[in-house]
Scaffold this motif. Structure first.
Motif, PDB file in Angstrom:
ATOM      1  N   ASP A   1       2.412   1.615  -3.432  1.00 23.96           N
ATOM      2  CA  ASP A   1       1.412   2.074  -4.395  1.00 23.96           C
ATOM      3  C   ASP A   1       1.197   3.577  -4.276  1.00 23.96           C
ATOM      4  OD1 ASP A   1      -0.524   1.960  -6.370  1.00 23.96           O
ATOM      5  OD2 ASP A   1      -2.113   1.369  -5.000  1.00 23.96           O
TER       6      ASP A   1
ATOM      7  N   ASN B   1       0.838  -1.209   0.000  1.00 23.32           N
ATOM      8  CA  ASN B   1       0.000   0.000   0.000  1.00 23.32           C
ATOM      9  C   ASN B   1       0.871   1.257   0.000  1.00 23.32           C
ATOM     10  OD1 ASN B   1      -2.467  -1.329  -0.051  1.00 23.32           O
ATOM     11  ND2 ASN B   1      -2.627  -1.429   2.181  1.00 23.32           N
TER      12      ASN B   1
ATOM     13  N   ILE C   1       0.851  -3.002  -9.177  1.00 27.63           N
ATOM     14  CA  ILE C   1       1.015  -1.552  -9.059  1.00 27.63           C
ATOM     15  C   ILE C   1       1.391  -0.958 -10.412  1.00 27.63           C
ATOM     16  CG2 ILE C   1       2.466   0.267  -8.055  1.00 27.63           C
ATOM     17  CD1 ILE C   1       2.637  -1.486  -5.510  1.00 27.63           C
TER      18      ILE C   1
ATOM     19  N   THR D   1       1.967   6.318  -7.169  1.00 33.45           N
ATOM     20  CA  THR D   1       0.882   7.208  -7.587  1.00 33.45           C
ATOM     21  C   THR D   1       1.340   8.666  -7.566  1.00 33.45           C
ATOM     22  OG1 THR D   1      -0.794   5.674  -6.744  1.00 33.45           O
ATOM     23  CG2 THR D   1      -1.470   7.952  -7.083  1.00 33.45           C
TER      24      THR D   1
ATOM     25  N   ARG E   1      -1.666  -0.806 -12.589  1.00 32.73           N
ATOM     26  CA  ARG E   1      -2.645   0.215 -12.180  1.00 32.73           C
ATOM     27  C   ARG E   1      -2.167   1.627 -12.470  1.00 32.73           C
ATOM     28  NH1 ARG E   1      -3.325  -3.010  -7.455  1.00 32.73           N
ATOM     29  NH2 ARG E   1      -1.952  -1.610  -6.277  1.00 32.73           N
ATOM     30  N   ARG E   2      -0.889   1.876 -12.280  1.00 33.86           N
ATOM     31  CA  ARG E   2      -0.375   3.249 -12.334  1.00 33.86           C
ATOM     32  C   ARG E   2       0.332   3.591 -13.646  1.00 33.86           C
ATOM     33  NH1 ARG E   2      -4.012   4.212  -8.840  1.00 33.86           N
ATOM     34  NH2 ARG E   2      -3.728   3.063  -6.877  1.00 33.86           N
TER      35      ARG E   2
END
Length: 256
Positions: free
Chosen positions: A101, A98, A145, A105, A148-149
């Motif tokens: 991530d 987390n 990750i 981000t 997603r990013r």
């Protein structure tokens, strides 16, 4: 693809431990220096900063390195973290991922290209393979990750060249010069940057008898494992007295 300012973040992997160069800051070169030099061959004005410090865990990397990196307004950031966390007796991998991530981000939101790394697969390492499950979970988490990013992924886990012990330094934890060169090639390939880097030549590894293997293991335990465990017990790190190798953006062509 060309870049004008590259900032490298992380731990000993990115600092360059294992690739000895006494004339350079902290006495090492490493794949990030090699990558910066190749990028500068494409864009001679490239500036390069390396904030990585050996021994750093993920949260200190995020807290200490991400803000100054963002302030430099780079268009390329590489970050490797988490390896020192999963070598500790206890680790919360969900919390770790987390945190990772959130950092990716923030870095991605600046518009910079961000490259991340899975950890190496320690399955062939006699001592570290006991933690292979942790490494595998971290690797898959980093892949997710990156998906997603929109980060560039360097999948270290799947580069099977590192099953060759000649790509590792004496301590069996850090890459040798040949290993760092191979990683620079992997990073440049993942970024889609044309380059002229080739693997460093490797000398033929002599066959070892069982006795010789055991003696090598004993040398390693005395020379690396015992001091490493001693630092863990004392709560100190090999990087405690070190500063980042290149704290401010530096013309990459000046680094030799």
């Amino acid at each position: 693809m060309t870049f004008t300012r590259y900032v490298a973040l992380g731990d000993s992997f990115t600092e360059g431990v294992g690739d000895v160069a006494e004339h350079l800051p902290n006495g090492v070169r490493g794949w990030a220096d090699r990558t910066a030099a190749a990028l500068a061959a494409v864009e001679p004005g490239l500036e390069y900063a390396n904030l990585a410090i050996r021994g750093r865990k993920l949260k200190p990397i995020v807290d200490e390195q991400v803000p100054p990196a963002m302030a430099m307004a780079p268009d390329l950031v590489t970050i490797h973290a988490g390896g020192n966390d999963i070598l500790r007796p206890a680790v919360d991998l969900d919390d770790l991922l987390n945190c990772y991530d959130e950092a990716i981000t923030r870095l991605s939101a600046t518009g910079a290209t961000v490259a991340v790394f899975t950890p190496h697969d320690p399955g062939s390492a006699p001592v570290f393979r006991a933690l292979r499950g942790r490494f595998a979970i971290l690797a898959e988490g980093v892949r997710q990750i990156a998906d997603r990013r929109g980060a560039v992924l360097v999948d270290y886990w799947r580069i099977r060249d590192y099953d060759d012990r000649r790509l590792w330094a004496f301590d069996r934890l850090h890459m040798s010069p040949a290993g760092h060169q191979r990683m620079a090639i992997a990073v440049l390939d993942a970024l889609g940057v044309p380059h002229g880097l080739t693997p460093l030549p490797l000398t033929e590894a002599p066959a070892r008898s069982t006795v010789q293997e055991r003696l090598a293991d004993l040398d390693w335990a005395r020379g690396f494992l015992a001091p490493w465990l001693g630092r863990r017990l004392r709560g100190v790190s090999s990087g405690d007295s070190l500063q980042p190798r290149y704290r401010q953006p530096t013309p990459a062509l000046e680094i030799r």
